[in-house]
Design an enzyme around this catalytic site. Structure first.
Site, mmCIF file in Angstrom:
data_model
loop_
_atom_site.group_PDB
_atom_site.id
_atom_site.type_symbol
_atom_site.label_atom_id
_atom_site.label_comp_id
_atom_site.label_asym_id
_atom_site.label_seq_id
_atom_site.Cartn_x
_atom_site.Cartn_y
_atom_site.Cartn_z
ATOM 1 C CG HIS A 233 -130.855 56.088 51.963
ATOM 2 N ND1 HIS A 233 -132.005 55.865 52.318
ATOM 3 C CD2 HIS A 233 -130.543 57.903 51.309
ATOM 4 C CE1 HIS A 233 -131.955 56.838 52.257
ATOM 5 N NE2 HIS A 233 -132.100 58.048 52.331
ATOM 6 C CG HIS B 164 -138.984 59.955 52.161
ATOM 7 N ND1 HIS B 164 -138.015 59.653 51.394
ATOM 8 C CD2 HIS B 164 -140.514 59.696 51.893
ATOM 9 C CE1 HIS B 164 -139.122 58.361 50.643
ATOM 10 N NE2 HIS B 164 -140.281 58.660 51.131
ATOM 11 C CD GLU C 252 -139.361 60.577 47.184
ATOM 12 O OE1 GLU C 252 -139.280 60.840 48.262
ATOM 13 O OE2 GLU C 252 -138.800 59.907 46.697
ATOM 14 C CG ASP D 135 -135.357 59.695 53.284
ATOM 15 O OD1 ASP D 135 -133.935 60.055 53.950
ATOM 16 O OD2 ASP D 135 -135.465 59.748 52.997
ATOM 17 C CD GLU E 268 -130.658 61.399 51.888
ATOM 18 O OE1 GLU E 268 -131.953 61.242 52.414
ATOM 19 O OE2 GLU E 268 -130.262 60.806 50.684
ATOM 20 C CD GLU F 103 -136.369 56.623 49.260
ATOM 21 O OE1 GLU F 103 -135.482 57.535 50.106
ATOM 22 O OE2 GLU F 103 -136.370 56.535 48.692
ATOM 23 C CG HIS G 170 -132.033 59.179 47.156
ATOM 24 N ND1 HIS G 170 -132.518 58.397 48.659
ATOM 25 C CD2 HIS G 170 -131.918 57.921 46.916
ATOM 26 C CE1 HIS G 170 -132.912 57.769 49.110
ATOM 27 N NE2 HIS G 170 -132.592 56.984 47.959
HETATM 28 ZN ZN LIG Z 1 -132.786 59.911 52.495
#
Ligand SMILES: [Zn+2]
Length: 257
Positions: free
Chosen positions: A35, A119, A121, A44, A181, A33, A176
């Site tokens: 970032h 992650h 989701e 992630d 992170e 994903e 995010h």
């Molecule tokens: Zn992430």
């Protein structure tokens, strides 16, 4: 041979370790994903894997290879699945992948498992995979297969949040690509972060509903939902410590019998 990583063991070493069902096996679940401009697509995956590796060393557990793809990025917590680079699974695929891995571990004798989510989701698709695996295992007469499902950021303590964000914690939903992170990546994988490319902008705001197909203009142009400007390797070290401490304690307690 003392690696916590199952993939680095021979089968007899692995077999001896898991066949009595006592050893905890942790499975990191990540995503490919975007970032932001400043951090790699595999964030992630790397973060839950690093945390699982340290927890495993502390409590003598094992780590299975991470699941490198996750459920579709959602706009209000991951920027959205329309972004370049973000490469996602259908929910059903993720659920079945988790179900299959858990059932294979059960066949080897494993009875204590942990899904370490990196992650957001993925959350309910992980739960569904666990539920399907446990249901099918019960049909096969296996009733003692146990699974902890956790997301590592839930182990960040209020004290760590205060130390890192002072009064500016934007909430996990818009973290995010943000301070959490980025700090962890600066500590663990500094070669995959270019802090000079952080785009500084206020935390994203969204209406209290989702809209499909997504309106790309809702997502900040950077792809991040809050700024990582205040990220640092020192914050990352603190975050790693509280997560590893918290998860190690939690798993010891969850599986004590
Ligand atoms: Zn992430």
């Amino acid at each position: 041979m003392s690696s916590p990583h199952i993939s680095e063991l021979t089968w007899p070493v692995y077999d001896a370790k898991v066949k009595d069902g006592k050893t905890i096996v942790m499975i990191p679940v990540g995503a490919l994903e975007q970032h932001g401009h400043h951090m790699s697509l595999n964030t992630d995956v790397l973060l839950p894997t690093a945390i699982a590796e340290r927890v495993a060393k502390r409590i003598d557990a094992l780590v299975a290879p991470p699941i490198a793809y996750g459920y579709k990025s959602q706009q209000k917590c991951g920027g959205g699945n329309h972004m370049p680079g973000t490469t996602s699974l259908d929910g059903h695929t993720l659920t079945c992948t988790i179900r299959d891995i858990l059932k294979e571990l059960a066949r080897h004798g494993v009875r204590r498992t942990v899904l370490v989510n990196g992650h957001y989701e993925n959350s309910m698709f992980i739960v569904e995979g666990v539920d399907l695996a446990q249901r099918e295992l019960r049909w096969e007469g296996i009733h003692d297969f146990a699974t902890v499902v956790l997301s590592y950021w839930d182990f960040v303590t209020p004290e760590a949040i205060e130390a890192i964000y002072q009064d500016e914690f934007p909430g996990w939903a818009v973290e995010h690509g943000g301070v959490l992170e980025t700090s962890l990546m600066l500590h663990l994988h500094p070669n995959l972060v270019d802090i000079d490319k952080v785009v500084d902008h206020p935390p994203a705001t969204f209406p209290p509903y989702d809209f499909f197909p997504v309106k790309p203009e809702w997502t900040p142009a950077s792809g991040c939902l809050s700024s990582a400007k205040k990220a640092s390797a020192a914050h990352g070290e603190l975050l790693l410590k509280v997560c590893v401490d918290g998860i190690s304690d939690a798993l010891t307690k969850a599986f004590e019998s």
